[in-house]
Every structure is written in C-alpha cells, then in structure tokens.
Write an enzyme that holds these catalytic residues in place. Structure first.
Site, short mmCIF file in Angstrom:
data_model
loop_
_atom_site.label_atom_id
_atom_site.label_comp_id
_atom_site.label_asym_id
_atom_site.label_seq_id
_atom_site.Cartn_x
_atom_site.Cartn_y
_atom_site.Cartn_z
N LEU A 57 49.99 44.72 36.62
CA LEU A 57 49.17 45.57 37.49
C LEU A 57 49.01 46.94 36.83
O LEU A 57 49.97 47.47 36.27
CB LEU A 57 49.85 45.74 38.85
CG LEU A 57 50.24 44.45 39.57
CD1 LEU A 57 51.12 44.74 40.77
CD2 LEU A 57 49.00 43.68 39.98
N GLU A 58 47.83 47.49 36.90
CA GLU A 58 47.54 48.83 36.37
C GLU A 58 47.40 49.76 37.57
O GLU A 58 46.35 49.84 38.19
CB GLU A 58 46.25 48.79 35.55
CG GLU A 58 46.32 47.80 34.41
CD GLU A 58 44.97 47.23 34.05
OE1 GLU A 58 44.05 47.25 34.89
OE2 GLU A 58 44.82 46.76 32.92
N SER A 117 43.95 48.28 52.73
CA SER A 117 44.81 49.29 53.38
C SER A 117 45.44 50.23 52.36
O SER A 117 45.62 51.42 52.64
CB SER A 117 45.90 48.61 54.20
OG SER A 117 45.32 47.90 55.27
#
Length: 190
Positions: free
Chosen positions: A128-129, A103
């Site tokens: 997280l990138e 999503s």
C-alpha cells in the site's frame, strides 16, 4: 467483468482466488475489504539527497513496526509503505483493482498513489502507498480495514501471467511493505 459477492465467494470456495486469512464478513457487494498489516516502511530522509529510480538505494527506507496494540501515526504530507494483512493469490484469468475506503478518504488518507492494479497470477501481500493529505495526523491501526480489492474476470486467461518466466515479476511472493525495485527496469539511452 467485475465479480459480485456471489462470484467472489464461488472463486474462493473453488480455491481459485486465494485470500489468507479469509474472513467472509469482509466480502462486500462487489469487492473484498482488505486489512492493514503491522509493518510500515518509512523513508530515511537523511541518507540520500534525492530519490533516483535508476539506482538501487537499499537504505532509502526502513521497516517500522509499532508496539503491539499501538497505532502507526501518519503525519500530514507523509508518505509511507504499508501492506495488506492478507496474502492474495490470483489465477491467470482474474485481475484485481485496489481501491481506498470512502470513509478513510474523507479523512484525507490515500491508500495507493499509482499501483492499484494487481496482475493475474500475482501472489503475495499487496503493498500500500499510504499518504496523508489532511492537515492533522491520522492513526493507522494494524488490522483495520484499509481498502477494498475488486476482482475482474479477463476475457481469456493471460498468456503470461505475473510470476511467469520472462515477465519481470519483481514483487511475486512479497511479504510486507516491499520497497521499489524500479532500478531493475531502468534502461539508459546512450
């Protein structure tokens, strides 16, 4: 072998797979949803003329934490580091694969550039990138579901899991979005 929801719950119940804080509602058919923490690491574009993976560039990024209750706005073309709210601890015979949420991908949010693999033995927050490839800003809300972690069973336990001496586990025990430590691996040819 990819673990199912039953296997994930069994590994968590046995204390082998650590997820803190753990919320059973985040367990999906073959993954565990991960949530976004409240800290982000943004690039200081005026401090350096370029990024050099061979050099330690401590002021390349700085931590930003939105006011409680406010989102972080990721603008088109921007790249920032974030991290999971959860701390993960994997035993020597389980590895992880971080994937984005469908999503969010449909909105133009990429959850990781290249570092989606979590080694057996890893313990810490997952960095997280985050990239916005859409043409509109995306609001990132601390606590929102940001990705999913698939857990894979190795055919045998790793001989030298992440965190073992001599493996070069630069990110073991990391807290929050951790900047690159690529300079520690860089070897110049002479």
């Amino acid at each position: 072998m990819l673990l199912s929801d039953r296997d994930l719950r069994a590994e968590i119940s046995a204390g082998r797979l650590g997820i803190d804080p753990f919320d059973d509602s985040l367990v999906q058919p073959s993954s565990v949803d991960v949530r976004l923490d409240c800290m982000f690491r943004v690039f200081n574009n005026t401090r350096y003329t370029h990024i050099d993976p061979a050099q330690r560039q401590d002021e390349l990024t700085s931590v930003v934490e939105p006011t409680k209750g406010d989102p972080f706005v990721l603008h088109p073309g921007e790249f920032v580091l974030g991290s999971t709210l959860e701390i993960f601890s994997l035993p020597g015979d389980l590895a992880g694969r971080l994937e984005g949420k469908s999503s969010l991908g449909r909105l133009g949010l990429l959850t990781h550039s290249t570092a989606g693999f979590i080694d057996p033995g890893f313990s810490g927050h997952i960095t997280l990138e985050l990239s916005n490839v859409a043409n509109l800003p995306i609001t990132l809300w601390p606590g929102m579901k940001i990705g999913q972690l698939c857990i894979l069973k190795l055919t045998s336990p790793s001989e030298h899991p992440y965190g073992s001496s001599g493996v070069g586990s630069k990110y073991q025990g990391q807290r929050g979005p951790t900047p690159s430590r690529s300079y520690q691996n860089f070897i110049r040819s002479t």
